[in-house]
Design a protein around this motif. Structure first.
Motif, mmCIF file in Angstrom:
data_model
loop_
_atom_site.group_PDB
_atom_site.id
_atom_site.type_symbol
_atom_site.label_atom_id
_atom_site.label_comp_id
_atom_site.label_asym_id
_atom_site.label_seq_id
_atom_site.Cartn_x
_atom_site.Cartn_y
_atom_site.Cartn_z
ATOM 1 N N GLY A 107 -4.053 -15.933 -8.718
ATOM 2 C CA GLY A 107 -5.270 -16.307 -9.425
ATOM 3 C C GLY A 107 -5.580 -15.662 -10.832
ATOM 4 N N GLY A 108 -6.142 -16.333 -11.735
ATOM 5 C CA GLY A 108 -6.568 -15.866 -13.283
ATOM 6 C C GLY A 108 -7.638 -14.997 -13.105
ATOM 7 N N VAL A 109 -6.958 -13.646 -13.210
ATOM 8 C CA VAL A 109 -7.909 -12.285 -13.038
ATOM 9 C C VAL A 109 -9.090 -12.454 -14.134
ATOM 10 C CG1 VAL A 109 -8.327 -9.982 -13.156
ATOM 11 C CG2 VAL A 109 -6.246 -11.175 -11.946
ATOM 12 N N SER A 110 -8.657 -12.691 -15.394
ATOM 13 C CA SER A 110 -9.610 -12.667 -16.554
ATOM 14 C C SER A 110 -10.759 -13.487 -16.393
ATOM 15 C CB SER A 110 -9.097 -12.925 -17.859
ATOM 16 O OG SER A 110 -8.517 -14.390 -17.917
ATOM 17 N N GLY A 138 -3.845 -9.297 0.194
ATOM 18 C CA GLY A 138 -2.635 -10.280 0.102
ATOM 19 C C GLY A 138 -2.518 -10.971 -1.020
ATOM 20 N N MET A 139 -3.122 -10.620 -2.170
ATOM 21 C CA MET A 139 -3.031 -11.305 -3.199
ATOM 22 C C MET A 139 -1.356 -11.013 -3.579
ATOM 23 S SD MET A 139 -5.227 -11.106 -6.771
ATOM 24 C CE MET A 139 -4.783 -12.309 -8.300
ATOM 25 N N ASP A 140 -0.609 -11.992 -4.174
ATOM 26 C CA ASP A 140 0.780 -11.551 -4.483
ATOM 27 C C ASP A 140 0.886 -11.568 -5.939
ATOM 28 O OD1 ASP A 140 2.239 -11.967 -1.778
ATOM 29 O OD2 ASP A 140 0.891 -13.870 -1.894
ATOM 30 N N MET A 141 0.088 -12.331 -6.796
ATOM 31 C CA MET A 141 0.290 -12.201 -8.117
ATOM 32 C C MET A 141 -0.926 -12.583 -9.030
ATOM 33 S SD MET A 141 2.687 -15.855 -8.461
ATOM 34 C CE MET A 141 3.465 -15.665 -7.104
ATOM 35 N N GLY A 142 -1.142 -12.166 -10.070
ATOM 36 C CA GLY A 142 -2.282 -12.575 -10.897
ATOM 37 C C GLY A 142 -2.003 -12.685 -12.300
ATOM 38 N N ILE A 143 -2.752 -13.640 -12.954
ATOM 39 C CA ILE A 143 -2.520 -13.638 -14.465
ATOM 40 C C ILE A 143 -3.468 -12.561 -15.150
ATOM 41 C CG2 ILE A 143 -2.800 -15.475 -16.393
ATOM 42 C CD1 ILE A 143 -2.401 -17.725 -14.575
ATOM 43 N N VAL A 144 -2.931 -11.751 -15.886
ATOM 44 C CA VAL A 144 -3.656 -10.692 -16.095
ATOM 45 C C VAL A 144 -2.942 -9.716 -17.239
ATOM 46 C CG1 VAL A 144 -2.992 -9.122 -14.590
ATOM 47 C CG2 VAL A 144 -5.202 -8.595 -15.798
ATOM 48 N N ASN A 145 -3.599 -9.111 -18.297
ATOM 49 C CA ASN A 145 -2.984 -8.554 -19.366
ATOM 50 C C ASN A 145 -2.586 -7.121 -18.390
ATOM 51 O OD1 ASN A 145 -1.968 -6.867 -21.282
ATOM 52 N ND2 ASN A 145 -3.633 -7.059 -22.747
ATOM 53 N N ALA A 146 -1.510 -6.885 -17.856
ATOM 54 C CA ALA A 146 -1.185 -5.722 -17.056
ATOM 55 C C ALA A 146 -1.007 -4.402 -18.072
ATOM 56 C CB ALA A 146 0.030 -5.956 -16.412
ATOM 57 N N GLY A 147 -0.756 -4.643 -19.305
ATOM 58 C CA GLY A 147 -0.549 -3.459 -20.304
ATOM 59 C C GLY A 147 -2.047 -2.855 -20.497
ATOM 60 N N ALA A 148 -3.086 -3.585 -20.179
ATOM 61 C CA ALA A 148 -4.381 -3.147 -20.378
ATOM 62 C C ALA A 148 -5.210 -2.707 -19.134
ATOM 63 C CB ALA A 148 -5.469 -4.128 -20.982
#
Length: 188
Positions: A107-110, A138-148
């Protein structure tokens, strides 16, 4: 391939899915169907489980080549119908992992924190708290700025509690409380 959906019906999905499969790609399936975007747990599961079955049983995808996107929608908007959106994603994720074995969830977290544009500290804390719970579901991946992303345990308790009240729709005044508290955490 990001993304396919049931917006145009089953035949359209299958036609596009077969083309994607011929190229050897995996596919992201969005929680949209002929009636529109899913916003409740039930609709997210209904649409994505139906699409998963079509992709695996009729289009020949391996379950691990299907990425389900239950659509993370904005919370704390002041619109009552939006109050349960984060909880719906998390609950749908848990159910989808059970009902669609082998599929991944993304999912797109932002999208979650659009109401707090301009307040990065609160947005980042919201993303971290949301991911903490969504990954546990169970979420496997997300679209997010991991560095922030702050570490979940490092989010100040008062802010984390207020965010989780919003995420889980635990209080009628959750949005108002978070908006008020957000001023304290605005970067200057």
């Amino acid at each position: 391939v990001n993304s396919l959906s049931l917006k145009e019906g089953e035949d359209d999905l299958l036609e596009k899915a077969r083309a994607v499969r011929r190229y050897g790609a995996s596919v992201v399936l969005m929680a949209f169907d002929e009636r529109g975007q899913a916003d409740t747990t039930e609709r997210k599961v209904e649409i994505l489980e139906r699409g998963y079955r079509l992709l695996v049983e009729r289009a020949g995808f391996g379950p691990h080549d299907v990425v389900l996107d239950p659509c993370i929608l904005a919370v704390a908007t002041g619109i009552e119908e939006h109050a349960a959106y984060a909880k719906a994603f998390i609950e749908a994720t848990r159910l989808l992992k059970d009902r669609c074995p082998g599929a991944l969830v993304s999912g797109g977290v932002s999208n979650l924190s659009f109401s707090f544009r301009g307040n990065d500290r609160v947005r980042e804390a919201m993303h971290s708290a949301f991911l903490f719970h969504a990954i546990a579901a169970g979420m496997d991946m997300g679209i997010v700025n991991a560095g922030a992303l702050p570490v979940y345990e490092d989010i100040p308790a008062e802010l984390r509690d207020a965010i989780e009240d919003v995420l889980f729709n635990r209080r009628a005044d959750a949005t108002e409380r978070l908006l008020e508290l957000a001023q304290k955490y605005r970067k200057t």
